[in-house]
Write a protein that holds these residues in place. Sequence first.
Motif, mmCIF file in Angstrom:
data_model
loop_
_atom_site.group_PDB
_atom_site.id
_atom_site.type_symbol
_atom_site.label_atom_id
_atom_site.label_comp_id
_atom_site.label_asym_id
_atom_site.label_seq_id
_atom_site.Cartn_x
_atom_site.Cartn_y
_atom_site.Cartn_z
ATOM 1 N N GLN A 1 2.640 -2.221 10.312
ATOM 2 C CA GLN A 1 3.182 -1.862 8.883
ATOM 3 C C GLN A 1 4.427 -2.643 8.595
ATOM 4 O OE1 GLN A 1 1.371 -0.190 6.496
ATOM 5 N NE2 GLN A 1 -0.046 0.134 8.089
ATOM 6 N N THR B 1 1.146 -1.019 0.097
ATOM 7 C CA THR B 1 -0.016 0.050 0.044
ATOM 8 C C THR B 1 0.931 1.205 -0.080
ATOM 9 O OG1 THR B 1 -0.083 0.143 2.278
ATOM 10 C CG2 THR B 1 -1.825 -1.289 1.260
ATOM 11 N N GLY B 2 0.255 2.395 -0.267
ATOM 12 C CA GLY B 2 1.125 3.729 -0.327
ATOM 13 C C GLY B 2 1.722 3.916 1.166
ATOM 14 N N LYS B 3 0.933 3.591 2.265
ATOM 15 C CA LYS B 3 1.549 3.942 3.453
ATOM 16 C C LYS B 3 2.797 2.723 3.793
ATOM 17 C CE LYS B 3 0.315 6.619 6.098
ATOM 18 N NZ LYS B 3 0.778 7.857 6.221
ATOM 19 N N GLU B 4 2.482 1.505 3.216
ATOM 20 C CA GLU B 4 3.450 0.594 3.570
ATOM 21 C C GLU B 4 4.546 1.171 2.899
ATOM 22 O OE1 GLU B 4 0.655 -3.370 4.249
ATOM 23 O OE2 GLU B 4 1.456 -2.863 1.986
ATOM 24 N N ARG B 5 4.792 1.549 1.457
ATOM 25 C CA ARG B 5 5.711 2.065 0.821
ATOM 26 C C ARG B 5 6.477 3.268 1.561
ATOM 27 N NH1 ARG B 5 5.911 0.642 -4.948
ATOM 28 N NH2 ARG B 5 6.894 2.761 -5.069
ATOM 29 N N GLU B 6 5.803 4.031 2.011
ATOM 30 C CA GLU B 6 6.365 5.008 2.900
ATOM 31 C C GLU B 6 7.143 4.610 4.303
ATOM 32 O OE1 GLU B 6 3.531 8.081 4.192
ATOM 33 O OE2 GLU B 6 2.522 8.332 2.393
#
Length: 75
Positions: free
Chosen positions: A36, A3-8
């Motif tokens: 995460q 997900t986007g948050k996981e990538r961050e």
Amino acid sequence: MLTGKEREVLVQVAAGASNAEIAAALYMSEATVKTQVSRILAKPGLANRVQAAILADQAGFPDRVRAGRHQVRAR
């Protein structure tokens, strides 16, 4: 697929940030960061944060990963 948050979070992990540092940088609780990170490790079957950092580098994550943990800020 992350997900986007996981990538961050992965960008921060790859830069060597601790859970507390990631939580502060991304405005989330440490418990959320731990969740995460666990998901990031589980999806590709990684054993630890070092493997996640290597994966991020191989995947061509942003150059800011290589800048050092004190300069990393997720957007």
